[in-house]
Design a protein around this motif. Structure first.
Motif, mmCIF file in Angstrom:
data_model
loop_
_atom_site.group_PDB
_atom_site.id
_atom_site.type_symbol
_atom_site.label_atom_id
_atom_site.label_comp_id
_atom_site.label_asym_id
_atom_site.label_seq_id
_atom_site.Cartn_x
_atom_site.Cartn_y
_atom_site.Cartn_z
ATOM 1 N N HIS A 74 0.671 -0.960 0.652
ATOM 2 C CA HIS A 74 -0.111 0.309 -0.405
ATOM 3 C C HIS A 74 0.854 1.169 -0.107
ATOM 4 O O HIS A 74 1.943 1.880 1.004
ATOM 5 C CB HIS A 74 -0.948 0.096 1.644
ATOM 6 C CG HIS A 74 -1.936 1.649 1.557
ATOM 7 N ND1 HIS A 74 -2.871 1.998 0.360
ATOM 8 C CD2 HIS A 74 -1.829 2.255 2.072
ATOM 9 C CE1 HIS A 74 -2.843 2.906 1.399
ATOM 10 N NE2 HIS A 74 -2.277 2.728 2.451
ATOM 11 N N LEU B 276 -5.006 -5.184 5.064
ATOM 12 C CA LEU B 276 -5.518 -4.217 4.819
ATOM 13 C C LEU B 276 -6.589 -3.760 5.017
ATOM 14 O O LEU B 276 -6.188 -1.691 6.298
ATOM 15 C CB LEU B 276 -5.305 -3.870 3.674
ATOM 16 C CG LEU B 276 -5.024 -2.308 2.701
ATOM 17 C CD1 LEU B 276 -4.510 -1.371 3.331
ATOM 18 C CD2 LEU B 276 -4.837 -2.856 1.323
ATOM 19 N N PHE C 126 0.883 -5.574 4.300
ATOM 20 C CA PHE C 126 0.029 -6.477 4.895
ATOM 21 C C PHE C 126 0.573 -7.239 4.161
ATOM 22 O O PHE C 126 0.209 -7.869 3.486
ATOM 23 C CB PHE C 126 -1.068 -5.866 4.935
ATOM 24 C CG PHE C 126 -1.149 -4.332 5.469
ATOM 25 C CD1 PHE C 126 -1.456 -3.769 6.345
ATOM 26 C CD2 PHE C 126 -0.795 -3.303 4.513
ATOM 27 C CE1 PHE C 126 -1.265 -2.564 7.194
ATOM 28 C CE2 PHE C 126 -0.963 -1.629 5.000
ATOM 29 C CZ PHE C 126 -0.793 -1.730 6.371
ATOM 30 N N ASP D 190 -1.997 -0.056 -4.645
ATOM 31 C CA ASP D 190 -2.480 -1.042 -3.725
ATOM 32 C C ASP D 190 -2.384 -2.213 -4.545
ATOM 33 O O ASP D 190 -2.695 -2.513 -5.584
ATOM 34 C CB ASP D 190 -3.763 -0.875 -3.002
ATOM 35 C CG ASP D 190 -4.000 0.722 -2.214
ATOM 36 O OD1 ASP D 190 -3.110 0.339 -1.123
ATOM 37 O OD2 ASP D 190 -4.580 1.236 -2.253
ATOM 38 N N TYR E 93 -5.908 -2.705 9.165
ATOM 39 C CA TYR E 93 -5.270 -1.153 9.521
ATOM 40 C C TYR E 93 -6.474 -0.048 8.679
ATOM 41 O O TYR E 93 -6.610 0.953 9.708
ATOM 42 C CB TYR E 93 -4.304 -1.814 8.444
ATOM 43 C CG TYR E 93 -3.407 -0.059 8.047
ATOM 44 C CD1 TYR E 93 -2.541 0.650 8.818
ATOM 45 C CD2 TYR E 93 -3.729 0.221 6.614
ATOM 46 C CE1 TYR E 93 -1.737 1.430 8.565
ATOM 47 C CE2 TYR E 93 -3.492 1.648 6.590
ATOM 48 C CZ TYR E 93 -2.342 1.767 7.030
ATOM 49 O OH TYR E 93 -1.445 3.160 6.873
#
Length: 95
Positions: free
Chosen positions: A4, A65, A59, A92, A68
């Motif tokens: 990311h 993700l 991740f 991403d 998060y």
């Protein structure tokens, strides 16, 4: 693995402002279990097309993700970025 990447252009592009915001991003390290790695870099060229800060995080999965994204520590960072950010772009990808 999901990588990311977000680049931020700040409203106040002074060295002090950039350093303070980069530290806000770095302070996520070790506080979010899903966040496997984090790298924060600040621009050294300062060209017209430059963004001020790059955030690179990794991740284990898309689910990590997503977790998060809603984590309370990350939500505080989002609040800060909403105040200081002029623009941002993100990508991403699977790595």
């Amino acid at each position: 693995m999901i990588t990311h990447i977000v680049c931020f252009k700040l409203k106040d592009r002074s060295a002090k402002s950039v350093a303070r915001t980069a530290q806000v991003l770095r302070d996520m390290e070790g506080k979010i279990g899903e966040l496997k790695s984090i790298e924060v870099g600040t621009d050294v060229l300062h060209s017209d097309r430059s963004y001020d800060i790059a955030l690179i995080t990794k991740f284990e999965s898309l689910e990590a993700l997503e977790a998060y994204q809603v984590h309370p520590v990350h939500k505080k960072v989002i609040e800060h970025m909403a105040q200081v950010r002029e623009a941002s772009v993100a990508v991403d990808f699977e790595s």
